[in-house]
Design a protein around this motif. Structure first.
Motif, PDB file in Angstrom:
ATOM      1  N   ILE A 319       0.701  -1.263   0.026  1.00 29.05           N
ATOM      2  CA  ILE A 319       0.048   0.006   0.088  1.00 29.05           C
ATOM      3  C   ILE A 319       0.726   1.308  -0.092  1.00 29.05           C
ATOM      4  O   ILE A 319       1.805   1.338   0.705  1.00 29.05           O
ATOM      5  N   CYS A 320       0.551   1.948  -0.721  1.00 24.04           N
ATOM      6  CA  CYS A 320       1.175   3.627  -0.614  1.00 24.04           C
ATOM      7  C   CYS A 320       0.042   4.498  -0.948  1.00 24.04           C
ATOM      8  O   CYS A 320      -1.087   4.337  -1.004  1.00 24.04           O
ATOM      9  N   ARG A 321       0.525   5.690  -1.275  1.00 25.05           N
ATOM     10  CA  ARG A 321      -0.566   7.051  -1.538  1.00 25.05           C
ATOM     11  C   ARG A 321      -1.308   6.678  -2.881  1.00 25.05           C
ATOM     12  O   ARG A 321      -2.450   6.607  -2.826  1.00 25.05           O
ATOM     13  N   SER A 322      -0.556   6.327  -3.905  1.00 27.49           N
ATOM     14  CA  SER A 322      -1.138   6.471  -5.258  1.00 27.49           C
ATOM     15  C   SER A 322      -1.225   4.972  -5.850  1.00 27.49           C
ATOM     16  O   SER A 322      -1.572   4.559  -6.801  1.00 27.49           O
ATOM     17  N   GLY A 323      -0.352   4.084  -5.144  1.00 27.37           N
ATOM     18  CA  GLY A 323      -0.122   2.576  -6.063  1.00 27.37           C
ATOM     19  C   GLY A 323       1.164   2.358  -6.673  1.00 27.37           C
ATOM     20  O   GLY A 323       1.558   1.275  -7.212  1.00 27.37           O
ATOM     21  N   ALA A 324       2.004   3.611  -6.972  1.00 29.16           N
ATOM     22  CA  ALA A 324       3.123   3.691  -7.294  1.00 29.16           C
ATOM     23  C   ALA A 324       4.473   2.898  -6.748  1.00 29.16           C
ATOM     24  O   ALA A 324       4.919   1.945  -7.259  1.00 29.16           O
ATOM     25  N   ARG A 325       4.616   3.500  -5.449  1.00 29.67           N
ATOM     26  CA  ARG A 325       5.636   2.888  -4.599  1.00 29.67           C
ATOM     27  C   ARG A 325       5.194   1.719  -4.284  1.00 29.67           C
ATOM     28  O   ARG A 325       6.284   0.753  -4.070  1.00 29.67           O
ATOM     29  N   SER A 326       4.057   1.162  -3.909  1.00 25.66           N
ATOM     30  CA  SER A 326       3.797  -0.201  -3.660  1.00 25.66           C
ATOM     31  C   SER A 326       3.830  -1.068  -4.675  1.00 25.66           C
ATOM     32  O   SER A 326       4.040  -2.278  -4.490  1.00 25.66           O
ATOM     33  N   ALA A 327       3.727  -0.663  -5.880  1.00 29.57           N
ATOM     34  CA  ALA A 327       3.861  -1.700  -7.194  1.00 29.57           C
ATOM     35  C   ALA A 327       5.332  -1.910  -7.045  1.00 29.57           C
ATOM     36  O   ALA A 327       5.674  -3.210  -7.315  1.00 29.57           O
ATOM     37  N   GLN A 328       6.287  -1.057  -6.539  1.00 30.88           N
ATOM     38  CA  GLN A 328       7.611  -1.342  -6.821  1.00 30.88           C
ATOM     39  C   GLN A 328       7.886  -2.171  -5.568  1.00 30.88           C
ATOM     40  O   GLN A 328       8.641  -3.311  -5.624  1.00 30.88           O
ATOM     41  N   ALA A 329       7.353  -2.161  -4.462  1.00 38.73           N
ATOM     42  CA  ALA A 329       7.319  -2.872  -3.341  1.00 38.73           C
ATOM     43  C   ALA A 329       6.975  -4.529  -3.605  1.00 38.73           C
ATOM     44  O   ALA A 329       7.514  -5.344  -3.288  1.00 38.73           O
ATOM     45  N   SER A 330       5.814  -4.630  -4.379  1.00 34.00           N
ATOM     46  CA  SER A 330       5.519  -5.940  -4.824  1.00 34.00           C
ATOM     47  C   SER A 330       6.488  -6.539  -5.606  1.00 34.00           C
ATOM     48  O   SER A 330       6.669  -7.760  -5.335  1.00 34.00           O
ATOM     49  N   VAL A 331       7.243  -5.776  -6.480  1.00 36.55           N
ATOM     50  CA  VAL A 331       8.316  -6.322  -7.307  1.00 36.55           C
ATOM     51  C   VAL A 331       9.421  -6.728  -6.404  1.00 36.55           C
ATOM     52  O   VAL A 331      10.190  -8.034  -6.618  1.00 36.55           O
ATOM     53  N   LEU A 332       9.873  -5.713  -5.475  1.00 35.15           N
ATOM     54  CA  LEU A 332      11.099  -6.365  -4.554  1.00 35.15           C
ATOM     55  C   LEU A 332      10.685  -7.697  -3.651  1.00 35.15           C
ATOM     56  O   LEU A 332      11.500  -8.235  -3.595  1.00 35.15           O
ATOM     57  N   LEU A 333       9.450  -7.768  -3.165  1.00 31.61           N
ATOM     58  CA  LEU A 333       9.113  -8.680  -2.422  1.00 31.61           C
ATOM     59  C   LEU A 333       8.866  -9.971  -3.142  1.00 31.61           C
ATOM     60  O   LEU A 333       9.332 -10.810  -2.775  1.00 31.61           O
ATOM     61  N   GLY A 334       8.539 -10.002  -4.486  1.00 29.24           N
ATOM     62  CA  GLY A 334       8.531 -11.207  -5.476  1.00 29.24           C
ATOM     63  C   GLY A 334       9.987 -11.671  -5.636  1.00 29.24           C
ATOM     64  O   GLY A 334      10.145 -12.730  -5.527  1.00 29.24           O
ATOM     65  N   LYS A 335      10.922 -10.639  -5.953  1.00 25.03           N
ATOM     66  CA  LYS A 335      12.254 -11.079  -5.889  1.00 25.03           C
ATOM     67  C   LYS A 335      12.741 -11.723  -4.554  1.00 25.03           C
ATOM     68  O   LYS A 335      13.802 -12.333  -4.998  1.00 25.03           O
ATOM     69  N   ALA A 336      12.205 -11.401  -3.555  1.00 23.14           N
ATOM     70  CA  ALA A 336      12.775 -11.861  -2.375  1.00 23.14           C
ATOM     71  C   ALA A 336      12.153 -13.060  -1.922  1.00 23.14           C
ATOM     72  O   ALA A 336      12.669 -13.577  -0.890  1.00 23.14           O
ATOM     73  N   GLY A 337      11.231 -13.596  -2.841  1.00 24.16           N
ATOM     74  CA  GLY A 337      10.779 -14.947  -2.415  1.00 24.16           C
ATOM     75  C   GLY A 337       9.447 -15.040  -2.138  1.00 24.16           C
ATOM     76  O   GLY A 337       8.865 -15.968  -1.680  1.00 24.16           O
ATOM     77  N   PHE A 338       8.763 -13.846  -1.965  1.00 24.79           N
ATOM     78  CA  PHE A 338       7.338 -13.787  -1.414  1.00 24.79           C
ATOM     79  C   PHE A 338       6.268 -14.153  -2.891  1.00 24.79           C
ATOM     80  O   PHE A 338       6.350 -13.446  -3.595  1.00 24.79           O
ATOM     81  N   ALA A 339       5.537 -15.271  -2.717  1.00 21.81           N
ATOM     82  CA  ALA A 339       4.837 -15.956  -3.863  1.00 21.81           C
ATOM     83  C   ALA A 339       3.571 -15.331  -3.968  1.00 21.81           C
ATOM     84  O   ALA A 339       3.099 -15.193  -5.028  1.00 21.81           O
ATOM     85  N   ARG A 340       3.252 -14.711  -3.003  1.00 15.09           N
ATOM     86  CA  ARG A 340       1.575 -14.094  -2.780  1.00 15.09           C
ATOM     87  C   ARG A 340       1.669 -12.772  -2.341  1.00 15.09           C
ATOM     88  O   ARG A 340       1.528 -12.277  -1.138  1.00 15.09           O
ATOM     89  N   VAL A 341       1.691 -11.886  -3.498  1.00 11.82           N
ATOM     90  CA  VAL A 341       1.912 -10.373  -3.256  1.00 11.82           C
ATOM     91  C   VAL A 341       0.855  -9.841  -4.224  1.00 11.82           C
ATOM     92  O   VAL A 341       0.717 -10.176  -5.434  1.00 11.82           O
ATOM     93  N   ALA A 342       0.111  -8.796  -3.720  1.00 16.75           N
ATOM     94  CA  ALA A 342      -0.844  -8.149  -4.623  1.00 16.75           C
ATOM     95  C   ALA A 342      -0.616  -6.606  -4.140  1.00 16.75           C
ATOM     96  O   ALA A 342      -0.369  -6.006  -3.145  1.00 16.75           O
ATOM     97  N   ASN A 343      -0.597  -5.412  -5.363  1.00 14.70           N
ATOM     98  CA  ASN A 343      -0.456  -4.310  -4.917  1.00 14.70           C
ATOM     99  C   ASN A 343      -1.985  -3.606  -4.665  1.00 14.70           C
ATOM    100  O   ASN A 343      -2.931  -3.977  -5.645  1.00 14.70           O
ATOM    101  N   LEU A 344      -2.270  -2.828  -3.929  1.00 14.25           N
ATOM    102  CA  LEU A 344      -3.567  -1.982  -3.802  1.00 14.25           C
ATOM    103  C   LEU A 344      -3.690  -0.974  -5.010  1.00 14.25           C
ATOM    104  O   LEU A 344      -3.022   0.048  -4.975  1.00 14.25           O
ATOM    105  N   ALA A 345      -4.817  -1.486  -6.051  1.00 11.17           N
ATOM    106  CA  ALA A 345      -4.554  -0.462  -7.069  1.00 11.17           C
ATOM    107  C   ALA A 345      -5.265   0.858  -6.628  1.00 11.17           C
ATOM    108  O   ALA A 345      -6.272   0.961  -5.729  1.00 11.17           O
ATOM    109  N   GLY A 346      -4.405   1.905  -6.754  1.00  8.94           N
ATOM    110  CA  GLY A 346      -4.725   3.215  -6.571  1.00  8.94           C
ATOM    111  C   GLY A 346      -4.333   3.725  -5.252  1.00  8.94           C
ATOM    112  O   GLY A 346      -4.759   5.017  -5.101  1.00  8.94           O
ATOM    113  N   GLY A 347      -4.022   2.981  -4.609  1.00  8.24           N
ATOM    114  CA  GLY A 347      -3.438   3.253  -3.243  1.00  8.24           C
ATOM    115  C   GLY A 347      -4.494   3.703  -2.172  1.00  8.24           C
ATOM    116  O   GLY A 347      -5.620   3.765  -2.330  1.00  8.24           O
TER     117      GLY A 347
END
Length: 363
Positions: A319-347
């Motif tokens: 989660i973030c303000r608009s969904g942009a930073r949290s989208a990057q967070a979901s990518v980073l978590l995926g690379k770290a081995g977190f298999a079940r990650v979703a970004n809150l659309a629109g934050g």
């Protein structure tokens, strides 16, 4: 408005083309790739388009078509050359047929020679054509298997493709050097196999001495494509999330809509979901506030703390303000081995706009 997108599969160096008419919402997919179906459907959804048909230029030997999967997901028809003799085809195409999408259409031109079922598709105003493997950028498809014929391919290209207006842009099914588009004028002049003063004898001699190995996936791809990509057993999409109703974005990120998250948080599995807010502390405690139960972990600290702060076995919503930073967070978590990650659309902007529960201050 006419919509055109050129998409690429790096494994097989295949181009998939999306053509759409925004007035009707109808679209076509040319040469879809099995493994890229989720990507293609996401783009169609984001553009507000509905695929009415998939068109393969021929029975490919280097990848499996996504035609069957797109049909199952979106109800599109499968179109292929009548000469291909494939099963599961909804409409068999012949030279001179038209394929409509909204107010636009493609003209079907038979261009055999690479295979006996090769087709090229020409846009109604002849501004662009999709040549499959009959004509590549400064090259052409091979002619040494699948009913290939150098003399037939030479005539196909000269009579059906290079006879188009000089300004017509040509889009191939493959390119292995990163080239994306050519034109009739360019290929007439510069194609070393088919341009300039090359005649049928020159071309046949060239093609008969290529000495290329067969494609690595030929024994898998050709039988699968003769079924239009229908698998022997219906595939179970192991990567598709089941813990919440998610959508896959063209940017490659799983997203959850605010209302869907709110409903999930009210359900029986709410305790499993980890809410991760990646904004700065001042944003978390004031202004838009935060979702009740959310944990604050600023994006700059996520890489160092994710493994200890979060449970990789449980789903995470970023989660973030608009969904942009949290989208990057979901990518980073995926690379770290977190298999079940979703970004809150629109934050939090969307969350608050939909009048969903929030808190301010420290949680």
């Amino acid at each position: 408005m006419f919509v055109f997108r050129q998409l690429f599969d790096p494994q097989s160096s295949t181009y998939t083309y999306l053509l759409g008419d925004t007035a009707s919402g109808e679209a076509l997919l040319i040469d879809p790739v099995f493994e890229q179906t989720r990507r293609d459907l996401a783009l169609l959804r984001e553009l507000g388009l509905r695929p009415v048909a998939t068109l393969d230029t021929h029975v490919h030997a280097d990848h499996v078509t996504g035609a069957w999967l797109v049909k199952q997901a979106a109800g599109s028809e499968i179109l292929l050359s009548d000469a291909a003799g494939a099963a599961n085809v909804d409409r068999s195409l012949k030279h001179g047929d038209r394929v409509a999408f909204g107010r636009r259409w493609l003209e079907v031109r038979a261009t055999p020679g690479h295979t006996n079922g090769c087709l090229s598709y020409v846009l109604d105003d002849q501004s662009m054509a999709f040549t499959g493997d009959a004509l590549l950028i400064r090259g052409c498809g091979r002619t040494d298997f699948q009913q290939g014929s150098p003399s037939q391919l030479y005539r196909s290209v000269q009579q059906q493709i290079l006879s188009l207006p000089a300004h017509c842009l040509l889009y191939p099914a493959h390119d292995y050097r990163g080239l994306t588009v050519t034109s009739v004028a360019e290929e007439r002049r510069y194609n070393p196999r088919l341009g300039g003063d090359v005649d049928e004898g020159d071309f046949t001699g060239y093609m008969d001495n290529l000495g290329l190995p067969h494609p690595k996936l030929m024994d898998i791809a050709v039988p699968a494509n003769l079924r239009c990509g229908r698998p022997d057993a219906e595939p179970a999409d192991a990567a598709a999330p089941t813990w919440a109703p998610l959508t896959f974005s063209f940017g490659g990120i799983w997203e959850i809509q605010p209302a869907a998250l709110d409903e999930a948080l009210a359900g029986d599995r709410a305790h499993e979901i980890q809410l991760l807010d990646v904004r700065e502390p001042a944003e978390f405690t004031s202004g838009l506030g935060h979702i009740p139960g959310a944990r604050l972990l600023p994006l700059a600290q996520l890489g160092a703390q994710a493994a200890t702060a979060l449970d990789a076995a449980r789903p995470v919503v970023t989660i973030c303000r608009s969904g942009a930073r949290s989208a990057q967070a979901s990518v980073l978590l995926g690379k770290a081995g977190f298999a079940r990650v979703a970004n809150l659309a629109g934050g939090m902007l969307r969350w608050r706009a939909e009048a969903l529960p929030f808190e301010q201050g420290d949680n």
